[in-house]
Design a protein around this motif. Structure first.
Motif, PDB file in Angstrom:
ATOM      1  N   PHE A   1       0.815  -1.211   0.000  1.00 11.29           N
ATOM      2  CA  PHE A   1       0.000   0.000   0.000  1.00 11.29           C
ATOM      3  C   PHE A   1       0.851   1.265   0.000  1.00 11.29           C
ATOM      4  O   PHE A   1       0.371   2.343  -0.357  1.00 11.29           O
ATOM      5  CB  PHE A   1      -0.933   0.000   1.216  1.00 11.29           C
ATOM      6  N   GLY A   2       2.097   1.141   0.422  1.00 11.43           N
ATOM      7  CA  GLY A   2       2.981   2.297   0.403  1.00 11.43           C
ATOM      8  C   GLY A   2       3.270   2.793  -0.994  1.00 11.43           C
ATOM      9  O   GLY A   2       3.729   3.929  -1.180  1.00 11.43           O
ATOM     10  N   SER A   3       2.995   1.957  -2.005  1.00  9.34           N
ATOM     11  CA  SER A   3       3.241   2.364  -3.390  1.00  9.34           C
ATOM     12  C   SER A   3       2.104   3.204  -3.960  1.00  9.34           C
ATOM     13  O   SER A   3       2.230   3.764  -5.048  1.00  9.34           O
ATOM     14  CB  SER A   3       3.433   1.125  -4.272  1.00  9.34           C
ATOM     15  N   LEU A   4       0.971   3.303  -3.234  1.00  7.16           N
ATOM     16  CA  LEU A   4      -0.170   4.068  -3.717  1.00  7.16           C
ATOM     17  C   LEU A   4       0.003   5.550  -3.413  1.00  7.16           C
ATOM     18  O   LEU A   4       0.667   5.930  -2.449  1.00  7.16           O
ATOM     19  CB  LEU A   4      -1.460   3.569  -3.066  1.00  7.16           C
ATOM     20  N   GLU A   5      -0.624   6.367  -4.225  1.00  2.07           N
ATOM     21  CA  GLU A   5      -0.585   7.801  -3.974  1.00  2.07           C
ATOM     22  C   GLU A   5      -1.375   8.145  -2.724  1.00  2.07           C
ATOM     23  O   GLU A   5      -2.374   7.500  -2.403  1.00  2.07           O
ATOM     24  CB  GLU A   5      -1.148   8.562  -5.171  1.00  2.07           C
ATOM     25  N   ARG A   6      -0.907   9.163  -2.016  1.00  2.00           N
ATOM     26  CA  ARG A   6      -1.615   9.648  -0.854  1.00  2.00           C
ATOM     27  C   ARG A   6      -2.586  10.750  -1.272  1.00  2.00           C
ATOM     28  O   ARG A   6      -2.603  11.167  -2.431  1.00  2.00           O
ATOM     29  CB  ARG A   6      -0.626  10.163   0.195  1.00  2.00           C
ATOM     30  N   ARG A   7      -3.374  11.212  -0.313  1.00  2.76           N
ATOM     31  CA  ARG A   7      -4.320  12.280  -0.619  1.00  2.76           C
ATOM     32  C   ARG A   7      -3.593  13.531  -1.119  1.00  2.76           C
ATOM     33  O   ARG A   7      -2.458  13.779  -0.737  1.00  2.76           O
ATOM     34  CB  ARG A   7      -5.134  12.638   0.629  1.00  2.76           C
ATOM     35  N   PRO A   8      -4.244  14.312  -1.941  1.00  2.73           N
ATOM     36  CA  PRO A   8      -3.614  15.546  -2.440  1.00  2.73           C
ATOM     37  C   PRO A   8      -3.268  16.486  -1.287  1.00  2.73           C
ATOM     38  O   PRO A   8      -3.885  16.427  -0.223  1.00  2.73           O
ATOM     39  CB  PRO A   8      -4.709  16.160  -3.333  1.00  2.73           C
ATOM     40  N   PRO A   9      -2.268  17.342  -1.471  1.00  2.86           N
ATOM     41  CA  PRO A   9      -1.915  18.316  -0.429  1.00  2.86           C
ATOM     42  C   PRO A   9      -3.145  19.125  -0.001  1.00  2.86           C
ATOM     43  O   PRO A   9      -3.964  19.505  -0.822  1.00  2.86           O
ATOM     44  CB  PRO A   9      -0.864  19.201  -1.112  1.00  2.86           C
ATOM     45  N   GLY A  10      -3.240  19.362   1.281  1.00  4.34           N
ATOM     46  CA  GLY A  10      -4.388  20.086   1.808  1.00  4.34           C
ATOM     47  C   GLY A  10      -5.487  19.178   2.291  1.00  4.34           C
ATOM     48  O   GLY A  10      -6.349  19.575   3.067  1.00  4.34           O
ATOM     49  N   ARG A  11      -5.477  17.910   1.848  1.00  5.21           N
ATOM     50  CA  ARG A  11      -6.498  16.951   2.281  1.00  5.21           C
ATOM     51  C   ARG A  11      -5.882  15.815   3.092  1.00  5.21           C
ATOM     52  O   ARG A  11      -6.568  14.884   3.488  1.00  5.21           O
ATOM     53  CB  ARG A  11      -7.225  16.358   1.064  1.00  5.21           C
ATOM     54  N   GLN A  12      -4.587  15.897   3.310  1.00  2.00           N
ATOM     55  CA  GLN A  12      -3.914  14.838   4.055  1.00  2.00           C
ATOM     56  C   GLN A  12      -4.167  14.988   5.542  1.00  2.00           C
ATOM     57  O   GLN A  12      -4.261  16.090   6.074  1.00  2.00           O
ATOM     58  CB  GLN A  12      -2.414  14.860   3.773  1.00  2.00           C
ATOM     59  N   ASP A  13      -4.280  13.848   6.213  1.00  2.00           N
ATOM     60  CA  ASP A  13      -4.452  13.794   7.661  1.00  2.00           C
ATOM     61  C   ASP A  13      -3.114  13.384   8.262  1.00  2.00           C
ATOM     62  O   ASP A  13      -2.563  12.343   7.891  1.00  2.00           O
ATOM     63  CB  ASP A  13      -5.539  12.774   8.021  1.00  2.00           C
ATOM     64  N   PRO A  14      -2.537  14.172   9.195  1.00  2.00           N
ATOM     65  CA  PRO A  14      -1.238  13.814   9.783  1.00  2.00           C
ATOM     66  C   PRO A  14      -1.228  12.442  10.447  1.00  2.00           C
ATOM     67  O   PRO A  14      -0.181  11.816  10.574  1.00  2.00           O
ATOM     68  CB  PRO A  14      -1.004  14.921  10.814  1.00  2.00           C
ATOM     69  N   SER A  15      -2.402  11.944  10.850  1.00  2.00           N
ATOM     70  CA  SER A  15      -2.464  10.643  11.531  1.00  2.00           C
ATOM     71  C   SER A  15      -2.557   9.472  10.572  1.00  2.00           C
ATOM     72  O   SER A  15      -2.549   8.314  10.993  1.00  2.00           O
ATOM     73  CB  SER A  15      -3.666  10.615  12.478  1.00  2.00           C
ATOM     74  N   ASP A  16      -2.679   9.729   9.270  1.00  2.00           N
ATOM     75  CA  ASP A  16      -2.781   8.652   8.285  1.00  2.00           C
ATOM     76  C   ASP A  16      -1.543   7.756   8.332  1.00  2.00           C
ATOM     77  O   ASP A  16      -0.419   8.234   8.407  1.00  2.00           O
ATOM     78  CB  ASP A  16      -2.934   9.222   6.872  1.00  2.00           C
ATOM     79  N   GLN A  17      -1.784   6.449   8.248  1.00  2.00           N
ATOM     80  CA  GLN A  17      -0.697   5.479   8.228  1.00  2.00           C
ATOM     81  C   GLN A  17      -0.954   4.469   7.116  1.00  2.00           C
ATOM     82  O   GLN A  17      -2.068   4.343   6.616  1.00  2.00           O
ATOM     83  CB  GLN A  17      -0.606   4.748   9.573  1.00  2.00           C
ATOM     84  N   GLU A  18       0.095   3.758   6.759  1.00  2.00           N
ATOM     85  CA  GLU A  18      -0.043   2.690   5.773  1.00  2.00           C
ATOM     86  C   GLU A  18      -0.450   1.410   6.511  1.00  2.00           C
ATOM     87  O   GLU A  18       0.346   0.493   6.699  1.00  2.00           O
ATOM     88  CB  GLU A  18       1.269   2.482   5.016  1.00  2.00           C
ATOM     89  N   LYS A  19      -1.695   1.341   6.940  1.00  2.00           N
ATOM     90  CA  LYS A  19      -2.163   0.188   7.711  1.00  2.00           C
ATOM     91  C   LYS A  19      -3.526  -0.258   7.197  1.00  2.00           C
ATOM     92  O   LYS A  19      -4.471   0.525   7.145  1.00  2.00           O
ATOM     93  CB  LYS A  19      -2.257   0.545   9.196  1.00  2.00           C
ATOM     94  N   ILE A  20      -3.618  -1.534   6.816  1.00  2.00           N
ATOM     95  CA  ILE A  20      -4.866  -2.091   6.303  1.00  2.00           C
ATOM     96  C   ILE A  20      -5.846  -2.272   7.463  1.00  2.00           C
ATOM     97  O   ILE A  20      -5.496  -2.815   8.509  1.00  2.00           O
ATOM     98  CB  ILE A  20      -4.601  -3.428   5.599  1.00  2.00           C
ATOM     99  N   LEU A  21      -7.089  -1.828   7.257  1.00  2.00           N
ATOM    100  CA  LEU A  21      -8.101  -1.882   8.315  1.00  2.00           C
ATOM    101  C   LEU A  21      -9.133  -2.975   8.106  1.00  2.00           C
ATOM    102  O   LEU A  21      -9.619  -3.556   9.068  1.00  2.00           O
ATOM    103  CB  LEU A  21      -8.815  -0.528   8.419  1.00  2.00           C
ATOM    104  N   ALA A  22      -9.512  -3.236   6.863  1.00  2.00           N
ATOM    105  CA  ALA A  22     -10.563  -4.228   6.591  1.00  2.00           C
ATOM    106  C   ALA A  22     -10.354  -4.799   5.207  1.00  2.00           C
ATOM    107  O   ALA A  22      -9.757  -4.167   4.327  1.00  2.00           O
ATOM    108  CB  ALA A  22     -11.944  -3.589   6.705  1.00  2.00           C
TER     109      ALA A  22
END
Length: 396
Positions: A33-54
């Motif tokens: 999942f680390g190879s995927l793009e993250r949210r665009p600047p301004g929409r990123q959450d500082p607490s976001d992690q590369e962790k599968i939830l479901a």
């Protein structure tokens, strides 16, 4: 997380997915999942992690979906080979996933209590809101008849809603005294539902009417006489046994249950009556991370042991026992070990639900204590007043 469907196996944890066919010479599919793009600047959450939830397979096994803490819904196609086909953004972190019976939509439950559905075929289409709760959703399933969505939440409720008109609630399945953590629809058992909870019970329902058919307390399932506690670790007190995983075999007659921090697997059978019977505890030398059935006599176990991360138990000679690892299992173990650094941080062996138990406050005890303190203060004031009056009379 461990998922099996139609001869396919998927192990997910941290930021890695390892998947492939159980009986095949094809190499295993590894996705980071680390190879995927993250949210665009301004929409990123500082607490976001590369962790599968479901994660979840579709009923046919043709599709597999995952969500992570970056609020991404990733959809894979599994045939003829594993391939990522879409990445979509969610508004909130997901708690559970399920596919519609015809594999046309993916249902996503989130922490705010909402259920959204996303099209499988229209990969770029936005999700639509299906229904909402006033409490955090912990699991959901779609009935095989395509008419109902069944959801459960932190407030002990199981709700049965019409898919076409989700504002119409056809039934509540009520009885659990703590959060409901898991829901399963046993295959081949029409209108039956299994639920697990933080109250340490496994319950069987007729979901259309909300009728409870059976309540099985996990702590009442006996352990083998030759099972030594110092070998497999202590069993939690009866107030523990929070159910965090329920799996049914493909034909629906066997059920496997995992409880928070327990070194073993609870197995039960479902009769035609229907009733849960033949409860059995299978002790393990470790706390299983996840389990799933290949068939009614084969149970795969995912562990937190790097040297032996995957194990197959089979029912032989009247008991469940591990089978020797063949070349395919050795290959799978090697691939998982190669991703262990990315997976290990997400493995939780106990206290998964500590934040979900509601604190109990004894307000009456505090009130009575304060009341007694006020009474004693008034008594002292009255006593001091009487002594002062007596002294004045004697002086006069």
């Amino acid at each position: 997380m461990l998922h099996l469907r139609c001869g396919l196996l998927a192990v997910a944890g941290g930021s890695r997915l390892v998947a492939g066919r159980i009986r095949s010479d094809e190499p295993f599919f590894v996705f980071d999942f680390g190879s995927l793009e993250r949210r665009p600047p301004g929409r990123q959450d500082p607490s976001d992690q590369e962790k599968i939830l479901a994660a979840a397979f579709s009923s046919s096994g043709e599709y597999f979906a995952l969500t992570d803490e970056n609020k991404r819904l990733v959809l894979f196609k599994t045939s003829p080979s594993w391939e990522k086909i879409s990445v979509r953004w969610l508004s909130r972190r997901c708690t559970a996933l399920a596919f519609s019976p015809c594999d046309s939509r993916v249902l996503v439950a989130d922490k705010s209590g909402d259920v959204f559905s996303f099209s499988v075929k229209a990969a770029q289409e936005d999700g639509r809101l299906e229904l909402g709760h006033l409490s955090m959703l912990l699991d959901l399933v779609a009935a095989l008849d395509g008419r109902h969505i069944i959801t459960c939440d932190r407030d002990e409720k199981i709700r049965v809603s019409l898919w076409g008109a989700p504002h119409v609630i056809t039934a509540f399945c009520l009885g659990h005294t703590e959060f409901v953590s898991q829901l399963v629809l046993p295959a081949g058992r029409e209108k039956l539902l299994l639920s697990g909870s933080g109250d340490g019970t496994l319950r069987l329902w007729r979901y259309e009417t909300g009728q409870e058919l059976q309540n099985c307390r996990i702590s009442s399932i006996p352990r083998p006489e030759n099972d030594q506690e110092d070998k497999v670790g202590p069993i939690p007190p009866s107030l523990g046994f929070a159910v965090f995983r329920i799996r049914c075999c493909p034909r629906g007659e066997k059920v496997a249950v995992l409880c928070d921090g327990v070194h073993g697997i609870y197995l039960l059978s479902i009769s035609d009556s229907p009733r849960l019977f033949q409860p059995l505890y299978v002790a393990l030398p470790y706390v299983p991370v996840d389990v799933d059935f290949e068939d009614s006599t084969s149970l795969w176990v995912f562990s937190a042991i790097k040297e032996n991360p995957i194990e197959l138990l089979q029912y032989r000679e009247q008991r469940w026992q591990p089978v020797p690892r063949d070349d395919r299992m050795k290959e799978l173990s090697e691939v998982i070990r190669g991703s262990w650094e990315q997976m290990e941080g997400s493995v939780v062996l106990e206290n998964r639900f500590s934040a979900l138990y509601k604190a109990v406050f004894d307000n009456m005890a505090s009130y009575l204590q304060k009341k007694e303190a006020r009474i004693q203060t008034e008594k002292r004031k009255f006593s001091n007043g009487q002594e002062g009056s007596t002294a004045k009379i004697q002086k006069a």
